[in-house]
Design a protein around this motif. Structure first.
Motif, PDB file in Angstrom:
ATOM      1  N   GLU A 289       0.825  -1.194   0.000  1.00 36.39           N
ATOM      2  CA  GLU A 289       0.000   0.000   0.000  1.00 36.39           C
ATOM      3  C   GLU A 289       0.868   1.256   0.000  1.00 36.39           C
ATOM      4  O   GLU A 289       1.991   1.241   0.493  1.00 36.39           O
ATOM      5  CB  GLU A 289      -0.919   0.053   1.229  1.00 36.39           C
TER       6      GLU A 289
ATOM      7  N   CYS B 231      -2.577   0.352  -4.046  1.00 34.64           N
ATOM      8  CA  CYS B 231      -2.071  -0.958  -3.649  1.00 34.64           C
ATOM      9  C   CYS B 231      -1.658  -1.698  -4.911  1.00 34.64           C
ATOM     10  O   CYS B 231      -2.383  -1.688  -5.907  1.00 34.64           O
ATOM     11  CB  CYS B 231      -3.154  -1.734  -2.914  1.00 34.64           C
TER      12      CYS B 231
ATOM     13  N   TRP C  37     -10.330  -3.009   0.498  1.00 28.30           N
ATOM     14  CA  TRP C  37      -9.669  -2.143   1.469  1.00 28.30           C
ATOM     15  C   TRP C  37     -10.359  -2.325   2.811  1.00 28.30           C
ATOM     16  O   TRP C  37     -11.593  -2.325   2.890  1.00 28.30           O
ATOM     17  CB  TRP C  37      -9.759  -0.684   1.055  1.00 28.30           C
TER      18      TRP C  37
ATOM     19  N   CYS D  12      -4.803  -3.211   2.301  1.00 26.65           N
ATOM     20  CA  CYS D  12      -5.239  -3.799   1.048  1.00 26.65           C
ATOM     21  C   CYS D  12      -5.287  -5.314   1.247  1.00 26.65           C
ATOM     22  O   CYS D  12      -4.396  -5.881   1.883  1.00 26.65           O
ATOM     23  CB  CYS D  12      -4.229  -3.419  -0.035  1.00 26.65           C
TER      24      CYS D  12
END
Length: 124
Positions: free
Chosen positions: A6, A22, A32, A91
């Motif tokens: 990320e 990401c 997310w 992520c």
């Protein structure tokens, strides 16, 4: 094993915007999550390999999730940020399309890959 990385976190004043990125591509489902201090991790938004998006009710009016296959990037654009949005943002990805089903996209145990997180701090 593939790695998710990320970026894009930082400090911003209330009302501001940030876009998180990401390195993730080609997965059945990507999402997310955020984890605020002292709280459990929770889903923010997800997107399937077909581009179907999912959003948490608490943030759906202020965030947009997207993916760019050629750039191998998953993004989260956040606006009208509030101090309560302060959290570590992660992520996550999994090869299975089914993980992005409406009833399960925010179930963190279904995701097999996680990034290290990027910190977002919103000041009032």
């Amino acid at each position: 094993q593939a790695e998710l990385v990320e970026s894009g976190g930082g400090s911003v004043q209330a009302g501001g915007s940030l876009t998180l990125s990401c390195t993730a591509s080609g997965y059945g489902c990507m999402a997310w999550f955020l984890q605020a201090p002292g709280k459990e991790r929770e889903g923010v938004a997800g997107i399937s390999g077909w581009g179907v998006t999912r959003y948490a009710d608490s943030m759906k009016d202020r965030v947009t999730v997207s993916k760019d296959g050629p750039k191998n990037t998953l993004s989260l654009r956040m606006g009208s940020l509030k101090p309560e949005d302060t959290a570590m943002y992660y992520c996550a990805a999994d090869h299975r399309l089914s993980v992005c089903d409406v009833a399960s996209w925010d179930r963190e145990s279904d995701y097999s890959l996680w990034g290290q997180g990027t910190q977002v701090t919103v000041s009032s």
